[in-house]
Scaffold this motif. Structure first.
Motif, PDB file in Angstrom:
ATOM      1  N   ASP A 108      -2.871  -5.951  -0.221  1.00 35.97           N
ATOM      2  CA  ASP A 108      -2.916  -5.239   1.276  1.00 35.97           C
ATOM      3  C   ASP A 108      -2.295  -3.793   1.235  1.00 35.97           C
ATOM      4  OD1 ASP A 108      -0.693  -6.460   1.355  1.00 35.97           O
ATOM      5  OD2 ASP A 108      -0.773  -6.674   3.511  1.00 35.97           O
ATOM      6  N   VAL A 109      -1.380  -3.528   0.033  1.00 32.56           N
ATOM      7  CA  VAL A 109      -0.762  -2.271   0.171  1.00 32.56           C
ATOM      8  C   VAL A 109      -1.879  -1.164  -0.378  1.00 32.56           C
ATOM      9  CG1 VAL A 109       0.902  -0.883  -1.147  1.00 32.56           C
ATOM     10  CG2 VAL A 109       1.134  -3.290  -0.587  1.00 32.56           C
ATOM     11  N   PRO A 110      -1.961  -0.178   0.461  1.00 32.17           N
ATOM     12  CA  PRO A 110      -2.719   1.074   0.352  1.00 32.17           C
ATOM     13  C   PRO A 110      -2.794   1.610  -0.992  1.00 32.17           C
ATOM     14  CG  PRO A 110      -1.663   1.189   2.341  1.00 32.17           C
ATOM     15  CD  PRO A 110      -1.047   0.242   1.893  1.00 32.17           C
ATOM     16  N   GLU A 111      -3.635   2.092  -1.814  1.00 31.76           N
ATOM     17  CA  GLU A 111      -3.522   2.550  -3.111  1.00 31.76           C
ATOM     18  C   GLU A 111      -2.558   3.703  -3.335  1.00 31.76           C
ATOM     19  OE1 GLU A 111      -4.325   2.485  -6.852  1.00 31.76           O
ATOM     20  OE2 GLU A 111      -5.439   1.154  -5.476  1.00 31.76           O
ATOM     21  N   GLU A 112      -2.282   4.488  -2.185  1.00 33.56           N
ATOM     22  CA  GLU A 112      -1.406   5.578  -2.587  1.00 33.56           C
ATOM     23  C   GLU A 112      -0.035   4.959  -2.404  1.00 33.56           C
ATOM     24  OE1 GLU A 112      -2.827   5.342   1.879  1.00 33.56           O
ATOM     25  OE2 GLU A 112      -3.831   5.317  -0.154  1.00 33.56           O
ATOM     26  N   GLN A 113       0.142   4.113  -2.339  1.00 36.93           N
ATOM     27  CA  GLN A 113       1.736   3.376  -1.829  1.00 36.93           C
ATOM     28  C   GLN A 113       1.930   2.594  -3.052  1.00 36.93           C
ATOM     29  OE1 GLN A 113       3.815   4.511   0.367  1.00 36.93           O
ATOM     30  NE2 GLN A 113       2.595   5.439   2.237  1.00 36.93           N
ATOM     31  N   ARG A 114       1.076   2.059  -3.806  1.00 33.48           N
ATOM     32  CA  ARG A 114       1.296   1.103  -4.754  1.00 33.48           C
ATOM     33  C   ARG A 114       1.884   1.348  -5.903  1.00 33.48           C
ATOM     34  NH1 ARG A 114      -2.291  -3.143  -3.878  1.00 33.48           N
ATOM     35  NH2 ARG A 114      -1.787  -3.895  -6.002  1.00 33.48           N
ATOM     36  N   GLU A 115       1.829   2.773  -6.424  1.00 33.89           N
ATOM     37  CA  GLU A 115       2.861   3.077  -7.327  1.00 33.89           C
ATOM     38  C   GLU A 115       4.373   3.035  -7.296  1.00 33.89           C
ATOM     39  OE1 GLU A 115       3.624   6.793 -10.490  1.00 33.89           O
ATOM     40  OE2 GLU A 115       1.877   7.142  -9.033  1.00 33.89           O
ATOM     41  N   ARG A 116       4.757   3.493  -5.853  1.00 36.57           N
ATOM     42  CA  ARG A 116       6.011   3.366  -5.804  1.00 36.57           C
ATOM     43  C   ARG A 116       6.859   1.772  -5.386  1.00 36.57           C
ATOM     44  NH1 ARG A 116       8.273   3.686  -0.245  1.00 36.57           N
ATOM     45  NH2 ARG A 116       6.852   3.276   1.361  1.00 36.57           N
ATOM     46  N   LEU A 117       5.767   0.878  -5.344  1.00 39.13           N
ATOM     47  CA  LEU A 117       6.127  -0.542  -5.165  1.00 39.13           C
ATOM     48  C   LEU A 117       6.147  -1.206  -6.470  1.00 39.13           C
ATOM     49  CD1 LEU A 117       4.586  -1.649  -1.614  1.00 39.13           C
ATOM     50  CD2 LEU A 117       6.934  -0.824  -2.123  1.00 39.13           C
ATOM     51  N   THR A 118       5.539  -0.791  -7.462  1.00 40.52           N
ATOM     52  CA  THR A 118       5.160  -1.338  -8.615  1.00 40.52           C
ATOM     53  C   THR A 118       6.394  -1.376  -9.328  1.00 40.52           C
ATOM     54  OG1 THR A 118       3.009  -0.502  -9.046  1.00 40.52           O
ATOM     55  CG2 THR A 118       4.240  -1.224 -10.873  1.00 40.52           C
ATOM     56  N   PRO A 119       6.997  -2.996  -9.900  1.00 39.68           N
ATOM     57  CA  PRO A 119       8.110  -3.060 -10.322  1.00 39.68           C
ATOM     58  C   PRO A 119       8.196  -2.724 -11.783  1.00 39.68           C
ATOM     59  CG  PRO A 119       6.798  -5.138 -10.319  1.00 39.68           C
ATOM     60  CD  PRO A 119       6.312  -4.116  -9.670  1.00 39.68           C
ATOM     61  N   ALA A 120       9.721  -2.378 -12.148  1.00 43.21           N
ATOM     62  CA  ALA A 120       9.681  -2.052 -13.705  1.00 43.21           C
ATOM     63  C   ALA A 120       9.461  -3.208 -14.623  1.00 43.21           C
ATOM     64  CB  ALA A 120      11.047  -1.364 -13.801  1.00 43.21           C
ATOM     65  N   VAL A 121       9.874  -4.357 -14.167  1.00 44.89           N
ATOM     66  CA  VAL A 121       9.644  -5.723 -14.742  1.00 44.89           C
ATOM     67  C   VAL A 121       8.953  -6.664 -14.041  1.00 44.89           C
ATOM     68  CG1 VAL A 121      10.945  -7.596 -16.069  1.00 44.89           C
ATOM     69  CG2 VAL A 121      11.768  -5.233 -16.157  1.00 44.89           C
ATOM     70  N   ALA A 122       7.764  -7.162 -14.490  1.00 43.83           N
ATOM     71  CA  ALA A 122       6.923  -7.759 -13.526  1.00 43.83           C
ATOM     72  C   ALA A 122       7.189  -9.371 -13.482  1.00 43.83           C
ATOM     73  CB  ALA A 122       5.682  -8.015 -14.069  1.00 43.83           C
ATOM     74  N   ILE A 123       7.915  -9.771 -14.823  1.00 41.87           N
ATOM     75  CA  ILE A 123       8.406 -11.361 -14.919  1.00 41.87           C
ATOM     76  C   ILE A 123       9.816 -11.140 -15.361  1.00 41.87           C
ATOM     77  CG2 ILE A 123       8.034 -13.509 -15.932  1.00 41.87           C
ATOM     78  CD1 ILE A 123       5.127 -12.735 -16.368  1.00 41.87           C
ATOM     79  N   MET A 124      10.685 -12.209 -14.764  1.00 42.16           N
ATOM     80  CA  MET A 124      11.969 -12.104 -15.236  1.00 42.16           C
ATOM     81  C   MET A 124      12.674 -13.266 -14.558  1.00 42.16           C
ATOM     82  SD  MET A 124      13.708  -9.362 -12.643  1.00 42.16           S
ATOM     83  CE  MET A 124      12.894  -8.952 -11.073  1.00 42.16           C
ATOM     84  N   PRO A 125      13.885 -13.732 -15.279  1.00 43.67           N
ATOM     85  CA  PRO A 125      14.676 -14.899 -14.686  1.00 43.67           C
ATOM     86  C   PRO A 125      14.978 -14.598 -13.254  1.00 43.67           C
ATOM     87  CG  PRO A 125      15.493 -14.105 -16.814  1.00 43.67           C
ATOM     88  CD  PRO A 125      14.518 -13.163 -16.245  1.00 43.67           C
ATOM     89  N   GLY A 126      14.990 -15.502 -12.282  1.00 42.90           N
ATOM     90  CA  GLY A 126      15.062 -15.263 -10.954  1.00 42.90           C
ATOM     91  C   GLY A 126      16.235 -16.229 -10.116  1.00 42.90           C
ATOM     92  N   GLU A 127      17.543 -15.621 -10.138  1.00 39.56           N
ATOM     93  CA  GLU A 127      18.482 -16.333  -9.287  1.00 39.56           C
ATOM     94  C   GLU A 127      18.373 -15.862  -8.199  1.00 39.56           C
ATOM     95  OE1 GLU A 127      22.208 -16.087 -11.424  1.00 39.56           O
ATOM     96  OE2 GLU A 127      21.874 -17.909 -12.603  1.00 39.56           O
ATOM     97  N   LEU A 128      17.323 -16.234  -7.435  1.00 38.16           N
ATOM     98  CA  LEU A 128      16.985 -15.916  -6.111  1.00 38.16           C
ATOM     99  C   LEU A 128      16.860 -16.975  -5.153  1.00 38.16           C
ATOM    100  CD1 LEU A 128      13.983 -13.560  -6.819  1.00 38.16           C
ATOM    101  CD2 LEU A 128      16.344 -12.814  -6.547  1.00 38.16           C
ATOM    102  N   LYS A 129      17.146 -17.019  -4.077  1.00 38.78           N
ATOM    103  CA  LYS A 129      17.101 -18.075  -3.071  1.00 38.78           C
ATOM    104  C   LYS A 129      15.565 -19.029  -3.105  1.00 38.78           C
ATOM    105  CE  LYS A 129      16.422 -17.540   1.532  1.00 38.78           C
ATOM    106  NZ  LYS A 129      15.682 -16.403   0.924  1.00 38.78           N
ATOM    107  N   GLN A 130      14.735 -18.197  -3.169  1.00 34.01           N
ATOM    108  CA  GLN A 130      13.497 -19.021  -3.212  1.00 34.01           C
ATOM    109  C   GLN A 130      12.968 -19.769  -4.453  1.00 34.01           C
ATOM    110  OE1 GLN A 130      14.047 -15.776  -2.651  1.00 34.01           O
ATOM    111  NE2 GLN A 130      12.403 -14.232  -3.187  1.00 34.01           N
ATOM    112  N   CYS A 131      13.736 -19.147  -5.451  1.00 33.76           N
ATOM    113  CA  CYS A 131      13.554 -19.640  -7.033  1.00 33.76           C
ATOM    114  C   CYS A 131      14.342 -20.970  -7.166  1.00 33.76           C
ATOM    115  CB  CYS A 131      13.987 -18.640  -8.070  1.00 33.76           C
ATOM    116  SG  CYS A 131      12.714 -17.552  -8.236  1.00 33.76           S
ATOM    117  N   MET A 132      15.441 -21.373  -6.171  1.00 38.19           N
ATOM    118  CA  MET A 132      16.373 -22.489  -6.451  1.00 38.19           C
ATOM    119  C   MET A 132      15.788 -23.760  -5.671  1.00 38.19           C
ATOM    120  SD  MET A 132      20.418 -22.394  -5.283  1.00 38.19           S
ATOM    121  CE  MET A 132      20.169 -22.545  -3.460  1.00 38.19           C
TER     122      MET A 132
END
Length: 226
Positions: free
Chosen positions: A122-146
């Motif tokens: 749902d992100v508008p096309e003109e805003q997508r580039e600034r939100l695109t991550p440098a790395v898409a998949i990575m190890p996740g020491e995040l709350k939602q991964c635990m």
């Protein structure tokens, strides 16, 4: 072992249903899903009500995510605790894979996995580039991964309610200092949604300031008493 999942939600009507369904639709489903509505002013509560008895839903006065998560933990009855953010998605075998690892290794207290970041459709096309991550998949020491054994979670103490955005960073640092024994599954367990409401990506100065506070607290906790 009984698994409880805690979700904090604030003005999450756009994504909360999909997040909850990703948790309920696990190949090995959790025993209870607790959703704390942190005083939403949109249609979040109405969406929660549609799930009926499939979830436990509670609304509190808007107090911040850390307080909401601590409130959910106080209600949870499981020996194992998992978390999902209201705008993220669990992959279908998250619990199955993590439970299997915990069953094989009695000494492991918490298990993480990989996170895949994606820009929300749902992100508008003109805003997508600034939100695109440098790395898409990575190890996740995040709350939602635990997925964590309850005694290990409680040993490190509750989440710091003075750090509404970085409370998990502070908690994880404290948990590691207290000897948390963790492992990782080599699979994507969470798909992290990037959208215009992500405070960490749209309000980086505030996020960086709070991260610095969390790190200072962790360093102070490591110092021996004078």
């Amino acid at each position: 072992m009984r698994v409880s999942v805690v979700i904090a939600a604030y003005n999450a009507e756009a994504y909360i249903a999909e997040a909850i369904e990703s948790v309920l639709g696990q190949s090995v489903p959790p025993d209870e899903v607790i959703v704390i509505d942190d005083g939403s002013t949109d249609g979040t509560r109405g969406i929660l009500d549609r799930f009926g008895g499939r979830i436990i839903a509670l609304t509190q006065t808007n107090s911040g995510q850390a307080i909401a998560v601590n409130q959910g933990l106080a209600m949870a009855r499981g020996e194992l605790i998992g978390f999902c953010d209201a705008d993220d998605l669990w992959t279908a075998r998250k619990l199955e894979l993590q439970l299997a690892l915990l069953e094989r290794h009695d000494d492991v207290e918490a298990v993480f996995g990989k996170v895949q970041q994606f820009v929300s459709p749902d992100v508008p096309e003109e805003q997508r580039e600034r939100l695109t991550p440098a790395v898409a998949i990575m190890p996740g020491e995040l709350k939602q991964c635990m997925l964590i054994r309850r005694p290990a979670l409680e040993r490190a103490g509750p989440f710091d309610e003075s750090l509404p955005a970085t409370f998990f960073i502070a908690w994880l640092g404290r948990a590691k200092q207290n000897g948390l024994r963790s492992a990782h599954v080599d699979d994507i367990v969470v798909r992290r949604r990037l959208h215009l409401g992500n405070g960490g990506r749209t309000n980086t100065d505030a996020q960086n300031h709070e991260t610095l506070l969390a790190l200072r607290k962790a360093i102070k906790a490591r110092r021996p008493p004078e």
